[in-house]
Structure formats: structure tokens, C-alpha cells
Write a protein that holds these residues in place. Structure first.
Motif, short mmCIF file in Angstrom:
data_model
loop_
_atom_site.label_atom_id
_atom_site.label_comp_id
_atom_site.label_asym_id
_atom_site.label_seq_id
_atom_site.Cartn_x
_atom_site.Cartn_y
_atom_site.Cartn_z
N ARG A 192 0.85 -1.20 0.00
CA ARG A 192 0.00 0.00 0.00
C ARG A 192 0.89 1.25 0.00
O ARG A 192 0.64 2.21 0.73
N ASP A 193 1.91 1.21 -0.82
CA ASP A 193 2.94 2.25 -0.84
C ASP A 193 2.53 3.37 -1.81
O ASP A 193 2.91 3.39 -2.96
N ARG A 194 1.75 4.29 -1.30
CA ARG A 194 1.21 5.37 -2.12
C ARG A 194 2.33 6.20 -2.78
O ARG A 194 2.27 6.48 -3.97
N LEU B 111 3.98 4.34 -5.61
CA LEU B 111 3.12 4.29 -6.79
C LEU B 111 3.11 5.63 -7.52
O LEU B 111 3.23 5.69 -8.75
#
Lengths: 280, 280
Positions: B259-261, B264
Motif C-alpha cells: 500500500r505504498d502510495r 506508486l
């Protein structure tokens, strides 16, 4: 009908354009967290006036939230806190979490969760255009949690945009969206990264792009702030389909390593069946 | 000029259409191994008459071989065996092996190796259309092995098709084509296979395809008999870029798993640079 649009980018701006042009909107109020977007939308005549969020909610009969999924998740409960008879709809690309977030809100019935399946790789009010939604599908999610009269208003709005309306659960929407839309974007982003890494001379990319690259990579121009949250919020479905995609690529790799002409023809012919699904 | 076209599909048929329409061809002879393609091309008026291969070679001033790469590899030496003053060019998507194959042929100078970078996902004489090549690039390979006068004829032919001519070695052509064109096709074929496997209900694909899937998957309709040999003949380059592509996808996978915003957003923003390379 008095319309309030929160978020004046590609989607909000395009909705505004056609709702006014086609006589659905008598007056359009707009709000955008970005001052530049807001003032551009006003200057382009997409909306009649800019207001604060509170005033927009108070003065609109239909409130359209045209902001990214993660912003919708945060803002929707606050908007619903303030409505009485107003109808609220959103247009976000993720639906299950949004529906879950307001499932037990006292004004849940005033809210219609929708996803118009249309867009371009461009963003901002500059990209807004008439006819963007014509002939495309809009998905209504968990419609049984919305009031009949509110559903009717939003349905009429989408009819005015020339969209077909489909119904499914928020959960199913997210599964299908991962399969058909989200994976396409990842495929395209990764392709752009690959080619930019391998092809240091950008002139070559330009010269050779008509060999099919241009259409495959079109989506790689899409906005990072919009797509990063989509992938995270729909992570389980996206990872499932991404794994299958990587498996497919590895099958191509093995076939090419083995110079397996029959294997390649078999896989490509199978892929050709997509023609039938797209009815072309 | 009297033109002979071997292979009357999308490319051969589209070349015929514009060479005649724009006054470059005084007469067009055609030949195709498929009787159906040959007779359709004649019926559609793409060519003036059908002839045997031998007659076509004898009676043409410029012979255009518009057949797939593997067929070109086999046939080109035989065509060159029969020419005296005729100019021969091919249009195949693989160039290095073709140039190597005839490097020491006594009539090598009569041959010009070219690759017009244009096409659609459709095939056959039915798909032929005027304007297909307008504004696109055509690559001339190993031009130093061709006679000056022959190069001039083929250059004029591509000018008539409104194409920009670029020069590079056959070796470099194949490297760049793998990066920009061949990987796009694999990406698209694999995407179609993934979605067809995951999305058992084709109705959903059709309804949701406007979410970007339709453009990314366009190339997956491309012909298996054409593309399988291209991947095999350019295997080393294609495998190098395919490995990089799978690595990129795995980076997306890791970022989504975490969930590495930020990760991304960083990757997508980097991918957005493709806009600049495509000058949009």
C-alpha cells in the motif's frame, strides 16, 4: 434543476458542459480544492459560479462529487451530514469502500453511488469536453440502499449524458473494474517505464511509436494522484489480476525462449477472442 | 512506373491504393499465395491484374514484397535470383536476418530493406485503406548495401506515401522495434488472455471496456501468423525487453502489496514522461 459539482476536473467539467447544454441544469454551482481548477472552470464557463462547500450543499438540488476515490471516502460522510432533501452522487472508480463507509449514515438514502465508465488520459478542467459520456455505461452500486426518488434523479441525469445504466454491488464493481480497467492502466504504466528505460533516445520512441506503441501506452499519461489510491483501495482485486497477467507474460517468455511457434500462435489466437467480447 | 506487389494484405493493398491514386504507379501487378486474398484484391480494384510470381518479377520495374517476415526470408533470395534492372523492396517488421540472408547475393544492390511503421490490428485486402502511411516513419536498413539509384526509387515511393524516411542498421532496427513495437503487442496479447480468463462474462468486458481497456487491448486483435514469427526471429531483443517489463510489473505489485502510495505516485509520474517522448 440546480446542480452543485464538487471537483471541476475532466469528469466534473464534462458533466457540467453537457448537463447545461442539454437543458438538465438550470444553474451550476462549483467548488474545487484547487484554486486554479476552480477559476479555470469559471473562466471557461463550465459553471455559473464558485461557492464554498457549505453554500454549494445548501443551494443545490443535486450534488455531484467528481473527485478522486480517496477524497470521496473522506468527504462524503461530511457532505451527507449536511443534506436534507438534496440528492448526492459520486463518480469514483472505487465503489465498495465508499458504499461501506456510509452504509449506516442516517442520510444514506440520499446518496447514489455511481461510476460512469468514461474518461481520457488527460485531466483538469482544460480536458473537459462535450460528449465524453455518450454511449458509454454508468454503474450504479448497492442501489437498494438509495431512495427510489433519488435514484430516479440520478438516472435521469445519466440519461441526459446518453449513458446506459447498469446495476451491481459495490463489491462486484470493484472486482470487474480491476479486471477490465485497473490492470490496463498498470500494464500501460509499466510499458512506458520499460520503454523509457530501454530506449534512452526519445526521438526513437517518437519515430517508431506508430508501430502500435502509441495506443498501448496511451493510458500511461494518466494522473498519478488519481491512480495510486485506486490501486491501493482495490489492492486485493488488482493483485489477483496482476498475478494472472504476469503469469501470462511468463508463458509468452517461455514460448519465445523455446522458439515455440505453435505455442505462440495458440496463445495469440486465443487472445484474438477479445474481438468477440468487444463486438467488433 | 510499373509496380509488382507480392502479398495483397493490409500493407500491400494499402500501398497499392495510394501509389495508384497519387499517380506513382502506371500499372500494378499483384500476386498472393492465398487465392482468396488475390481475387479479393483484384475485385476491389487494388491491383490491375493477377500474375504468376515469375511474370510479376519479369514485368515490374519496382517489386514490393509485402509478406510476413518469415515468408520474406524464404522468398527474397529467389526473387533476387531473377532480377536484372528491377528494384526490389520489402516491408517486413524484422530486418537484421533479412539483410544477413541476402548480404552476399549477387543482386543485393537491387534490394532495399525497409520497414514502414504503420498498420492496424486488422489484416487482409479488406483492411487496405488510403492514407494508412501518411505522416508515419519508414526505416531504411543497411542502405549502404543498396544501389543509389534503387534507393532513390524506393525513397520516392515512400515520399508518395507521405512517409518520413529514417536510416539505421538492420541490427539497430530490430533492437528498437522490440522496445517500441513488439513488446506492445505482447503486453496487449497477455492482457487480453488475462481478462478473458478472469472475466468469464463477456458482457461485462463489453460494458466496462470504455474504462481504458479498449485502447490497451487493441493490438490483441493482431494476426497470430504474422506475430509469432516476429517474436521468434527477434527473440533475443524481445526477451530482453520482456524481462524488463515483467520487472516493472513486479515493482508495481510490491508497491501495491505494501500500500505504498508514494512509491506508486513516483512510478506513475515517471511513466507520465512518455508524454514528452510522444510530443503531446
Amino acid at each position: 434543476m440546480k446542480i452543485g459539482i464538487i471537483g471541476l476536473g475532466l469528469i466534473g467539467g464534462s458533466i457540467a458542459t453537457d448537463l447545461r447544454k442539454r437543458g438538465f441544469a438550470s444553474r451550476i454551482l462549483g467548488h474545487d480544492a484547487s484554486k486554479l481548477h476552480a477559476e479555470t472552470a469559471l473562466k471557461f464557463g463550465l459553471i455559473d459560479s464558485l461557492t464554498s462547500m457549505d453554500e454549494l450543499i445548501k443551494k443545490s438540488e443535486l450534488i455531484i462529487m467528481a473527485i478522486p476515490g480517496d477524497a470521496t471516502l473522506k468527504l462524503l460522510p461530511k457532505v451527507l451530514d449536511q443534506v436534507s432533501t438534496q440528492v448526492v452522487c459520486d463518480v469514483a472508480s472505487i465503489k465498495n469502500q465508499i458504499c461501506e463507509r456510509v452504509k449506516y449514515h442516517q442520510n444514506r438514502k440520499q446518496f447514489v453511488a455511481t461510476h460512469p465508465m468514461a474518461g481520457t488520459e488527460h485531466s483538469g478542467p482544460w480536458a473537459a469536453k462535450s460528449g465524453l459520456f455518450d454511449g458509454k455505461a454508468s454503474i450504479f452500486c448497492d442501489a437498494e440502499d438509495s431512495d427510489e426518488a433519488c435514484l430516479r434523479v440520478v438516472h435521469q441525469m445519466y440519461e441526459c449524458l446518453n449513458m446506459r445504466v447498469l446495476y451491481m454491488s459495490g463489491f462486484n464493481h470493484d472486482v470487474h473494474a480491476a479486471y477490465v480497467s485497473h490492470i490496463s492502466h498498470i500494464s500501460s504504466f509499466a510499458l512506458a517505464l520499460t520503454v523509457l528505460e530501454k530506449e534512452k533516445n526519445e526521438k526513437n520512441i517518437f519515430d517508431l511509436a506508430s508501430g502500435g506503441f502509441d495506443s498501448t501506452v496511451r493510458l500511461a499519461k494518466s494522473d498519478a494522484e488519481m491512480w495510486a489510491p485506486i490501486f491501493n483501495h482495490n489492492a486485493d482485486n488488482v493483485l489477483t489480476v496482476l498475478n494472472t497477467y504476469i503469469d501470462s507474460l511468463n508463458q509468452f517468455k517461455t514460448a519465445i525462449e523455446n522458439r515455440d511457434r505453435e505455442g505462440l500462435v495458440y496463445m495469440i489466437t486465443k487472445a484474438n477472442r477479445i474481438k468477440r467480447a468487444l463486438r467488433e
